[in-house]
Design a protein around this motif. Structure first.
Motif, PDB file in Angstrom:
ATOM      1  N   GLU A   6     -10.008  79.622  27.109  1.00 14.95           N
ATOM      2  CA  GLU A   6     -11.157  78.834  27.562  1.00 14.95           C
ATOM      3  C   GLU A   6     -11.007  77.348  27.203  1.00 14.95           C
ATOM      4  N   TYR A   7     -10.034  77.030  26.382  1.00 15.90           N
ATOM      5  CA  TYR A   7      -9.915  75.672  25.861  1.00 15.90           C
ATOM      6  C   TYR A   7      -8.763  74.924  26.525  1.00 15.90           C
ATOM      7  N   ASP A   8      -8.999  73.650  26.788  1.00 16.05           N
ATOM      8  CA  ASP A   8      -8.031  72.831  27.514  1.00 16.05           C
ATOM      9  C   ASP A   8      -7.370  71.765  26.641  1.00 16.05           C
ATOM     10  N   PHE A   9      -8.059  71.339  25.605  1.00 17.44           N
ATOM     11  CA  PHE A   9      -7.535  70.275  24.754  1.00 17.44           C
ATOM     12  C   PHE A   9      -7.377  70.811  23.343  1.00 17.44           C
ATOM     13  N   GLN A  46      -8.569  62.073  29.064  1.00 17.27           N
ATOM     14  CA  GLN A  46      -7.904  63.097  28.289  1.00 17.27           C
ATOM     15  C   GLN A  46      -8.462  63.077  26.868  1.00 17.27           C
ATOM     16  N   LEU A  47      -9.017  64.191  26.467  1.00 20.15           N
ATOM     17  CA  LEU A  47      -9.588  64.284  25.131  1.00 20.15           C
ATOM     18  C   LEU A  47      -8.465  64.566  24.133  1.00 20.15           C
ATOM     19  N   GLN A  48      -8.315  63.713  23.135  1.00 18.77           N
ATOM     20  CA  GLN A  48      -7.306  63.920  22.093  1.00 18.77           C
ATOM     21  C   GLN A  48      -8.006  64.269  20.795  1.00 18.77           C
ATOM     22  N   LEU A  49      -7.659  65.421  20.250  1.00 17.37           N
ATOM     23  CA  LEU A  49      -8.311  65.924  19.047  1.00 17.37           C
ATOM     24  C   LEU A  49      -7.398  65.756  17.836  1.00 17.37           C
ATOM     25  N   CYS A 107      -8.215  72.697  16.115  1.00 14.26           N
ATOM     26  CA  CYS A 107      -9.483  72.646  16.831  1.00 14.26           C
ATOM     27  C   CYS A 107      -9.185  72.434  18.317  1.00 14.26           C
ATOM     28  N   ALA A 108     -10.118  72.871  19.142  1.00 16.34           N
ATOM     29  CA  ALA A 108      -9.905  72.834  20.584  1.00 16.34           C
ATOM     30  C   ALA A 108     -11.223  72.609  21.303  1.00 16.34           C
ATOM     31  N   ALA A 109     -11.119  72.032  22.499  1.00 19.90           N
ATOM     32  CA  ALA A 109     -12.285  71.776  23.324  1.00 19.90           C
ATOM     33  C   ALA A 109     -11.976  72.118  24.780  1.00 19.90           C
TER      34      ALA A 109
END
Length: 125
Positions: free
Chosen positions: A111-114, A1-4, A94-96
C-alpha cells in the motif's frame, strides 16, 4: 516525490527504549498515513505499526502491542519503543502512500509508495 528520513536508531540493551522519528525532507507529512516496518537479517520485511493521516487511528503488530507507541505531530511521526527485546533488532523503515487518508492506515507494505532508507535498531547485551 515524498522523501522520508528515519532517525533515532541505535544499540540498546534488552529492556531499554528508543524513539524513532520519521520526517519528510521537503514536504509535510500532514494527512499522509504512515507505516513503520522492520526487516531483520535473513527475514522478510514485516509491518510494525501505522497511523492514519489524522492521527486518530493506529495499528500494531501483535509482537509489539503494549510496548511500542506510534504518534505524530505537525512535522514528524514517532515510534516509541519500550521494553525492547533482541527479536526487535532490524532495520526500521517508515513509509507513506501517494495519497492522503485521514481515517485509516495500512498494514500491508504494497500500500506504500514512498520509503525511507531505514535506521538500524540493535537490541543486545
Amino acid at each position: 516525490q515524498l522523501q522520508l528520513v528515519e532517525s533515532g536508531g541505535g544499540l540498546v540493551q534488552p529492556g531499554g527504549s528508543l524513539r524513532l522519528s520519521c520526517a519528510a525532507s521537503a514536504f509535510t507529512l500532514d494527512y499522509y498515513p504512515i507505516g513503520w516496518f522492520r526487516q531483520a537479517p535473513g527475514k522478510e520485511r514485516e509491518g510494525v505499526s501505522c497511523i492514519s493521516g489524522s492521527g486518530g487511528r493506529t495499528n500494531y503488530a501483535d509482537s509489539v502491542k503494549g510496548r511500542f507507541t506510534i504518534s505524530r505531530d505537525n512535522a514528524k511521526v514517532y515510534l516509541q519503543m519500550n521494553s525492547l527485546k533482541p527479536e526487535d533488532t532490524g532495520v526500521y523503515y517508515c513509509a507513506a502512500p501517494d495519497r492522503f487518508v485521514q481515517d485509516m492506515c495500512f498494514t500491508a507494505d504494497y500500500e506504500y509508495d514512498f520509503w525511507g532508507t531505514g535506521t538500524q535498531v540493535t537490541v543486545s547485551s
